[in-house]
Design a protein around this motif. Structure first.
Motif, PDB file in Angstrom:
ATOM      1  N   ASN A   1      -9.214   9.915   5.978  1.00  0.00           N
ATOM      2  CA  ASN A   1      -7.916   9.473   6.499  1.00  0.00           C
ATOM      3  C   ASN A   1      -7.489   8.177   5.811  1.00  0.00           C
ATOM      4  OD1 ASN A   1      -9.107   7.226   7.790  1.00  0.00           O
ATOM      5  ND2 ASN A   1      -9.487   8.377   9.652  1.00  0.00           N
TER       6      ASN A   1
ATOM      7  N   ARG B   1      -1.208  16.506   2.951  1.00  0.00           N
ATOM      8  CA  ARG B   1      -0.997  16.459   4.402  1.00  0.00           C
ATOM      9  C   ARG B   1      -1.808  17.557   5.071  1.00  0.00           C
ATOM     10  NH1 ARG B   1       2.148  12.176   6.614  1.00  0.00           N
ATOM     11  NH2 ARG B   1       3.341  11.351   4.880  1.00  0.00           N
TER      12      ARG B   1
ATOM     13  N   TYR C   1      -1.118  14.508   9.337  1.00  0.00           N
ATOM     14  CA  TYR C   1      -1.818  13.305   8.904  1.00  0.00           C
ATOM     15  C   TYR C   1      -2.108  13.360   7.404  1.00  0.00           C
ATOM     16  CZ  TYR C   1      -2.600  11.985  13.764  1.00  0.00           C
ATOM     17  OH  TYR C   1      -2.427  11.626  15.073  1.00  0.00           O
ATOM     18  N   ARG C   2      -2.109  12.181   6.785  1.00  0.00           N
ATOM     19  CA  ARG C   2      -2.422  12.101   5.368  1.00  0.00           C
ATOM     20  C   ARG C   2      -3.916  12.333   5.174  1.00  0.00           C
ATOM     21  NH1 ARG C   2       1.311   8.159   6.556  1.00  0.00           N
ATOM     22  NH2 ARG C   2       3.053   7.931   5.108  1.00  0.00           N
ATOM     23  N   SER C   3      -4.245  12.904   4.031  1.00  0.00           N
ATOM     24  CA  SER C   3      -5.640  13.128   3.670  1.00  0.00           C
ATOM     25  C   SER C   3      -5.835  12.684   2.232  1.00  0.00           C
ATOM     26  CB  SER C   3      -5.990  14.612   3.826  1.00  0.00           C
ATOM     27  OG  SER C   3      -7.342  14.825   3.504  1.00  0.00           O
TER      28      SER C   3
END
Length: 130
Positions: free
Chosen positions: A2, A30, A35-37
């Protein structure tokens, strides 16, 4: 990983990671939840950006440096020229800042620094020469 983990691994704050993503220096994948990855290569890019920023490269130069870094057929002469151009810009800025410091030092030396209102520093800021 994350954004917090990417920040910890790269030394770049989460806020700056979001900014770099917004201006296109880095692309996060995403997850289905939005959420960003980030992967290890993303952290490497962030470290590269951080080191370039530590050397005071402007963002547009960093964009060009990233492109050169990614291009395995790049000519080192291109990278060297960018570095030398940046050195020249830094030296010019340093000279300008030194001139400003010298002017302020001169004004401070000519200010009595007492209870009277006369002050060459204020006069200079007003555009009045004493």
């Amino acid at each position: 990983m994350n954004i917090g983990e990417a920040a910890a691994g790269s030394g770049v704050s989460a806020k700056m990671i979001r900014h770099y993503e917004a201006i296109g220096l880095i692309e996060a994948t995403r997850r289905p939840n939005g959420y960003r990855s980030y992967g290890p290569q993303d952290v490497a890019v962030l470290r590269f950006i951080r080191h370039a920023r530590d050397l005071a490269f402007p963002l547009e130069d960093i964009r060009r440096l990233l492109a050169l870094w990614r291009d395995r057929s790049r000519a080192s002469a291109d990278v060297k020229q960018m570095a030398l151009d940046h050195v020249a810009a830094l030296e010019s800025k340093a000279a300008s800042l030194q001139a400003v410091a010298d002017s302020l030092r001169h004004l401070a030396q000519h200010c009595n620094g007492d209870d009277r209102p006369d002050c060459p520093i204020i006069a200079e800021l007003e555009g009045i020469r004493e």
